[in-house]
Every structure is written in structure tokens, then in C-alpha cells.
Design an enzyme around this catalytic site. Sequence first.
Site, short mmCIF file in Angstrom:
data_model
loop_
_atom_site.label_atom_id
_atom_site.label_comp_id
_atom_site.label_asym_id
_atom_site.label_seq_id
_atom_site.Cartn_x
_atom_site.Cartn_y
_atom_site.Cartn_z
N ASP A 202 0.84 -1.19 0.00
CA ASP A 202 0.00 0.00 0.00
C ASP A 202 0.88 1.24 0.00
O ASP A 202 1.88 1.32 0.73
CB ASP A 202 -0.89 -0.02 1.24
CG ASP A 202 -1.78 1.18 1.36
OD1 ASP A 202 -2.64 1.36 0.48
OD2 ASP A 202 -1.61 1.95 2.32
N GLU B 80 1.75 -0.25 -4.95
CA GLU B 80 0.82 0.80 -5.33
C GLU B 80 1.70 2.04 -5.55
O GLU B 80 2.20 2.62 -4.58
CB GLU B 80 -0.20 1.05 -4.23
CG GLU B 80 -1.22 2.11 -4.59
CD GLU B 80 -2.20 2.38 -3.46
OE1 GLU B 80 -3.39 2.61 -3.75
OE2 GLU B 80 -1.78 2.40 -2.29
#
Length: 704
Positions: A350, A386
Site C-alpha cells: 500500500d 501501489e
Amino acid sequence: MPTLPERMQSGSPYPLGANCDGIGTNFAVFSAHAQRIELCLFDPSGRREIARYDLPECTDDIWHGYLPRLRGGQLYGYRAHGPYEPERGHRFNPNKLLLDPYARLLAGQLRWSDVLHGYRVSSPRADLSFDRRDSAAAMPKAVVVDEPLYWGGRDHRPHTPWSKTVIYETHVKGLTRALKCVRPHERGTFLALAEPYVIDHLVRLGITAVELLPVHAFLQDRRLTEMKLRNYWGYNTIAFFAPEPQYLAEGALNEIRAAVQALHAAGIEVILDVVYNHTGEGSELGPTLSFRGLDNASYYRLLPDNPRHCINDTGTGNTLNTAHPRVLQMVMDSLRYWVNTFHVDGFRFDLGVSLGREAHGFDPCSGLFDAMRQDPLINGVKLISEPWDIGPGGYQLGNHPPGFGEWNGRFRDDVRRFWKGDPGLRGALAGRLQGSAELFDHQHRRPWASVNFITAHDGFTLEDLVSYERKHNEANGEGNQDGANDNQSCNHGVEGPTDDPAIHEARGRAKRAMLATLLFSHGTPMLLGGDEFGRTQQGNNNAYCQDDEISWYDWRLAQSDRGHALIDFVARLIRLREQHPTLRADTFMHGGAELLPGLSPVSWFDERGVAMRHSDWDFAGGRLLALRRALPKARRHIDVTLLLINGTDARHRFVLPGPPLPWRLRLDSAAPDAPDRLLDQPALEVEGQSVVLLSATPRQEATA
């Protein structure tokens, strides 16, 4: 409980955490700035402190001690003594019980109260004040673990090549919380992932990997708790080695092993979505639960000219300081733990840009990236980033190091816009179909580095993408102000549910066209779980706080006629992708020598069968495109596929480009039930808003 000694033995600084050897337990915790660290033991209820020990030794900033006769199941926490000087970045407060950053299991729930803060919340001096109340009663406790995991030599990792990988992004709880065939107490847990119904569904689709939203233990945000909502997604980690307790039906770590083992037996890998960019402690005004109390100045990135304040490159209030060697070590130890102990097959990071931030900004050769790339265990699993955060220069798509896949937001946006009808996107679509080579074809990277998706957990589901033109986040309690406003969606005439069959047909055609584009593009396709049967979030594009029917999968949709049909269509797409190397090429295709006269590896045509010219790509109104790919196969055969893409609303006639080949129609997204058939004409009518796939398998020596 056996009688414990009055004092701890010196023990060892390694390994970090609480490690039971069957005779006793060694405790080790990092703090560079603490002056003293206490270990606190609690009774099985976690409510009563039964013993407290000073960790007797500190070696290389690791505080450690050993307690004989202390074994698995013991509840514990730490208290750290040191300077409370927020202006210098130090926030030690021994009145606050702290979780072990290396805790492998948690007991009890955090109960929100002002007592969890290291400062007096009501003080006019805010975080410069000091709170002397004890927080232990409101804190979960770490658990000493000595539970063996019974793999029994039966686990076989699938080791699926990247070029054959199809990812299914899902949520441990949401996937099965409403699934009636699962025993009630197991619904929404790891054990339910091993349910035959779930695995059979994934196998039927052709999924090769599940990507699970965060499973590390996370906090329920105070704001959401007070609003009677819950943090559902889990991007609020408080313990990087411990699983989220609610995902364990019976509180046993072996439940994770059972789920992974069952998925592996079906040929499905397990990828974890991990959040090493920040913790649940929030900004400098947040609570003191673990890292902040143990060594705020080491664990977090602070403003260099005002270390009272956290750097907030993540939008959550704090950013982990992965440039610090001990924080970097914690991340690496956590990754290795999940691979070694639970046999997971990869990680999705993330806000991965935050992990690559050094003093001068994002660096693909940052310490953490280098550590992962050289580690003999971690560099052997799938790594996905990401590629953005909200910090300076935070959009780094295509700039991560070799060995990493990256979520390709450009793919999502360009494909959505093309099928929505935006002009001037024919060239952009071509780039996405070919693995976004302009972004990833460098440093010997492969097309699989582009992780392609149309929908993900953050945003509309596929059903909502074709059913809503505006977000509908009223249930989130923020006046519909949260979530993205620009969704590139189209409701096809009615906002939300409708009984109009014409609108249902238009929506179904749009979904199938986008799914075909996804599965027939080079790169690694990722499906959002439930899109294959029409899962809806009722127009909510930010369902992070909806731990209810808005987010849970409604499996009744999968059992409907419409759901069955879409599942069959997705499974057919994935089978075709598997059958044809040209649909999942392992290397970037840029033309090259002809395989047969007039047959190059990659060729682009308009609807007349005429090769595209440079000026054609600049034509804003161009919405018709043919892509022919060719690759050698075994026994001197050539795998040739031809994609015919009609992005208009009307039927168009496509002339099939030469040389003449024995084309077979493999799929028509406008007629998903149509069987394979040989074509006997040199042209084909292609319906509006649809994708057609043709294939041929000529021999290389056919014209010799």
C-alpha cells in the site's frame, strides 16, 4: 501459572519479539532513545497486571531479557521510560502500556478513551502536556506464541509464472460473511477461505492468486467507532506480525495455515496487501499504543526543522521511517515471517512510494527496496507496489525497480474512458493492450510489471461503474464528501437499479467489453472480487467503513441467471488467455521479423483491414481498432490472434487483414454464448461496444 523469578536473566537481543524455547521466553524490543523498558505480564483475562520486570540488558539499542518457566499463552506489554520532549521528537510516557511491534498474536480489544493518549487531550498545551493515567485497561495485550504450525510436508507452493497469473482482489471477511454454506462462526474468517464452495468458484474462474486486503491486526478508528461505523478495509495497522483477531474463528494461527494450504492445493497463490507506510497511531495528536511510545523519533519520519510534527506523506497522519535501519529490519522481518511461517506467495505494498522515500525524495534504489531485492527469500515471491502516495513527487508509476509489479492506474483510467466514449483514446488503448511498454519497458522489465485493473477495492465495483454516474456515499456519514468525484463511469440512462431490459443489456455489454479488454491485454490482470457476478456497493465508491451488506459479497447474485452468465463469460476469457500466448506475452512485443510473409509479431489495422498510419492515431474520433499478434508455438506452429474492437454504439464491418488465415471466432463480447466457429468470409460484422477475438494457428513452413 508457574512461579516466576524475581528478576529476569539477561537473555539475547535476537530474535526480536517474544520467543519461547519451551523452557522459558526471551523478550527483545528496539528503542534507541529509551532510558529503561519494563515488561508487564497480565492474567489470562488481560485485566490484571500480575508482574513487572525491567529488561536488564540493552545491546545495539535492543532491550532484552529472559524469563524461565514462562511459556506460550502469556499476555504481556511494555512500558518505556525516557524523555517526554515533543519538540525534540520524544514522547516517552511509562503510564502507557505498549504493544510489542513483533507481537504475533493479540488478545482483547482496544477500548477508545482519552487515557490512550500520552498527553492530556483537554489541555490547552495539547500534545506538549503529559498524561499520567494508566492506559493498560484500555489496551489489547500481546500473546506469547509457541503454537506449532502443522504443515505436515503437504504444502506445495504453486509458483505460478507471472505471465500466467490472474489475481482476484478480495477481503477475508467480506468474501464469506454472508455465505450460507459456511458454518456461522467461521463466516468471514481464514477458515472460510478453505471452504470448498469458495475454492471451487475460484478454480472455475481460472484464478491463480487471491490478493487479500490487509490481514495484519489493525485499529478501529475512534472517529468511526463514535459514528457507529467500523474500519472495514483494514489500512490502519498496529501490529505487523499479528493477524487481525476477528479473522480467526477460534483464535489459532493454524487457521491461516489451513486456508493457505487449501488454496495452494487448488493451485492458487496467496498475496497479502500490506501497509508498511504508516501505522494506526495517526499524527502527533494520535494515541500512544506502540511505536510512538517505544521510540517516536526512530519509528516515524518527523519534520526536520520541527520534530514535534510527523511528516504526512500517507494522508493518515504519520509515515513510517523505513530509512531507519531498525524500522527497515522490522519490515523485512515481518515479510520473512509471513513467507516462512504461513507460506504466503507475495505482497502488495500500500502506498509503495512511501517505502522508497529517502531524504532527497523517492528513490527506486532506496534501502528498503534494495533489501527486498537482495533477500533470497523475499525476492522469490511476487512483489507489487501501489506506485503513489500524497507526498512530493508521489506519482511514480513505472519507476519502481525491476522485480516489482505496479498497480497501473493509467490502465484503469484509459480503459474506462475509452468504453465510456471519450474521444482521442485509441492510441492510449493500444498502449494499455500492449502492457504499457512506454512505462515499463526498461531495465529488462517484463509486461507482467503492469498490474492491470479496471476496478479495485477503492472505488466503484464493475456493476456500479456501469450503473452510477455519481458516488453515493451517504452511509459513510461525511455528507457524501468523501471518495473520488471523477469515476469515469456511465449509468446508461438511469442512476442506479432499473428494470429496463434495454439498460440492462447496455450495462452488460459495457461490462463484458471492459472485462475482455482486461483479460486480453498484456500485463497481469487483476479482478475485483464479486465483479464476476455483478456485486454492487449501491454506488458507494469509498466503502472503507462499511462492514455490512454494502461490502459483503451477496452470493445470491452469483446464483442468478445473470450472475451465472457473467461468471461463465469471465471463465471463458481466462481460459482463452491461458490458451493463447499472444494474449499474455512474457516479453514486450514491438514488431520484429515476419513469421510468415506479411505476418509480423504485432500489427495494427483500422476497420478496413488497412495498417494504421501515424495520422490515424491522432484522429480524435477513432474508436475502431484491430490488433493482430503472432508468436511461435510448439511444432513450428504460430499462435495468431486478432482483436477487433468497436468502441462506437453502432455495428461496423471489419475487413480481416491479410495474409488470409483460417480464422476461428473464439469470442464475441456482444454475444457471450456464441460458440466457436470457423469464418468463411473475409470480413466480420462487429456489434457496437464490443470486443471480438479471432485466432488461427498456421505452420511456419506453410509457404516455404
